[in-house]
Design an enzyme around this catalytic site. Structure first.
Site, PDB file in Angstrom:
ATOM      1  N   HIS A  37       0.835  -1.215   0.000  1.00 37.83           N
ATOM      2  CA  HIS A  37       0.000   0.000   0.000  1.00 37.83           C
ATOM      3  C   HIS A  37       0.866   1.261   0.000  1.00 37.83           C
ATOM      4  O   HIS A  37       0.588   2.234  -0.709  1.00 37.83           O
ATOM      5  CB  HIS A  37      -0.899   0.036   1.246  1.00 37.83           C
ATOM      6  CG  HIS A  37      -1.869  -1.089   1.336  1.00 37.83           C
ATOM      7  ND1 HIS A  37      -1.793  -2.051   2.315  1.00 37.83           N
ATOM      8  CD2 HIS A  37      -2.964  -1.403   0.581  1.00 37.83           C
ATOM      9  CE1 HIS A  37      -2.794  -2.917   2.170  1.00 37.83           C
ATOM     10  NE2 HIS A  37      -3.514  -2.546   1.128  1.00 37.83           N
ATOM     11  N   MET A 184       3.335  -9.185  -0.393  1.00 44.31           N
ATOM     12  CA  MET A 184       2.730  -8.492   0.749  1.00 44.31           C
ATOM     13  C   MET A 184       1.204  -8.602   0.658  1.00 44.31           C
ATOM     14  O   MET A 184       0.620  -8.397  -0.406  1.00 44.31           O
ATOM     15  CB  MET A 184       3.084  -7.004   0.711  1.00 44.31           C
ATOM     16  CG  MET A 184       4.559  -6.732   0.866  1.00 44.31           C
ATOM     17  SD  MET A 184       4.953  -6.564   2.634  1.00 44.31           S
ATOM     18  CE  MET A 184       6.701  -6.160   2.500  1.00 44.31           C
TER      19      MET A 184
END
Lengths: 284, 284
Positions: A37, A184
């Site tokens: 992110h 991730m």
């Protein structure tokens, strides 16, 4: 950094910025922010006058048997991370305001939503397209950033934006990985220590596919077979799907030619993980 | 007045106006403009800095057996009417640019789209919701104007806007009628002289319903029966449906209480006409 929870307030903040002529960059997330992110947020900050990050665990993209309730939520930590990155607005609406009853309107991207993850997660991408369409109305971004890890999602959102002429540009950023190669994901925190070790097999299987194609293997089913065999060696792993598809229309390929998307979903214990890579046949 | 046929050009023109802080009013139409449309345009002009009218016969709201091909088209006449009304932009895109192949994205408003006209015209309101959602992305209006004649359409669009938090206000304007009471419609020009006379029966049937309710009749099926009897007296007329429904959720009512929508569709020869009225029970 301003934290907004109210939809109208967010619309007004966006409209005010647009009136100023500022460009708005947008990173929609379900929170539990990780380095993947953050890579989107950094790119967004670099390319826009004003950065909005949304944190919203979207109920309508989960089926009843899925992990909507236990999906990791930590708004305080997410807010801290956003603040540190220089985000201007953190928009975190409440589910009952996003979907007032009776909620009736859904956006469907046909022909791209029922394969791969859409096959094992019926209705998932309808929920994704609907919430992203709605967030775009509220945030009114010039550019929106998505991660390549959710490859199918990115392709569906791009198609929705194209089909409905939404005045927003979609940018898809590379997968960010742990040191050992695991992509991730907010769901990685579900894994116990031994599962965490096994989880690296998704990336290993993708590397195996990459190597095969590098050696001029073009038979998709043969590549998938060897990936499956590799994954099955891990005790905690169970393949949901392994697919090699056209990287634009997501149709399964028998023979690889040019660019193809190799995508997989694997259960590691009770955690479903996904990963993907694009392979290119060099001398087709 | 500027005539725009290109989607990107329209987006840019709208964005330029928004940057100036001008409010944009929008009247989406399928062309063949009549006094009903003009009433929307006049209201729009009065309430906004900038007025956009779209003329687009939307293929995806017609079923294969319907009148898409023969639907009246007269852009030159429409342009003249818009110019006279002081419209700023006439936006008339081409179908193959609005729906580039493969077009995959559809907006569906569930639970409101399969009754009344949606029952006899499967997929119709999906096509309507999709094109209006797309036009809103392109034109970016502050206010959009619709006619009460398409009551179900107006309710569906309102719900779509609410559900997806579209930053646009929907205004619904009263039905404009010919002197004898026939609701203005582009399809009225399909009628021959004797059909034209018979067509007034739609309004007469609605008046009959209004009178019944005024006389405290609350039994919906009894009212519908008498409307049907009246319509069947006309040789060229064949009822498609007559319904009395909740004026917000469109659910059929057995007993009228408070406000109700009386809606009907009637074939006059080969032309399908619709009309409606809202009835109110005074001393409920």
């Amino acid at each position: 950094m301003r934290i907004i929870r109210n939809i109208k307030e967010m619309v007004q903040a966006a409209q005010k910025r647009r009136l100023k002529g500022d460009s708005i960059g947008f990173v929609p997330t379900m929170g539990a922010l990780h380095a993947g992110h953050l890579s989107l947020i950094r790119r967004c900050r670099k390319e826009n006058d004003f950065t909005v990050v949304s944190v919203f665990v979207n109920p309508i993209q989960f089926s009843p048997r899925e992990d909507y309730r236990k999906y990791p939520r930590n708004l305080i930590q997410d807010a801290r991370a956003c603040q540190k990155e220089g985000v201007d607005i953190l928009f975190s609406p409440v589910a009952k305001n996003m979907y007032p009853k009776p909620f009736r309107t859904f956006v469907e991207v046909e022909g791209l939503s029922d394969t791969l993850c859409g096959h094992s997660r019926a209705g998932h991408f309808r929920g994704v397209a609907t919430v992203v369409a709605k967030l775009f109305q509220i945030v009114q971004p010039d550019i929106a950033y998505f991660g390549q890890k959710d490859a199918q999602q990115a392709i569906i959102i791009r198609k929705m934006v194209e089909d409905l002429s939404m005045p927003v540009q979609i940018k898809v950023m590379p997968i960010v990985r742990e040191k050992d190669g695991l992509a991730m994901s907010s769901r990685n925190q579900y894994l116990n220590a031994s599962e965490r070790k096994d989880a690296v097999v998704l990336r290993q299987a993708l590397n195996l596919a990459k190597d095969s194609v590098r050696r001029q293997e073009t038979d998709a089913s043969r590549i998938i077979r060897s990936m499956r065999a590799l994954i099955q060696k891990k005790k905690s792993a169970k393949v949901d799907y392994i697919s090699i598809v056209d990287f634009q229309n997501l149709k399964p390929l028998n023979k690889i030619k040019g660019k193809a998307l190799v995508a997989l979903a694997v259960w590691i214990g009770k955690t479903r993980l996904i990963d993907n890579t694009i392979v290119k046949l060099k001398y087709a």
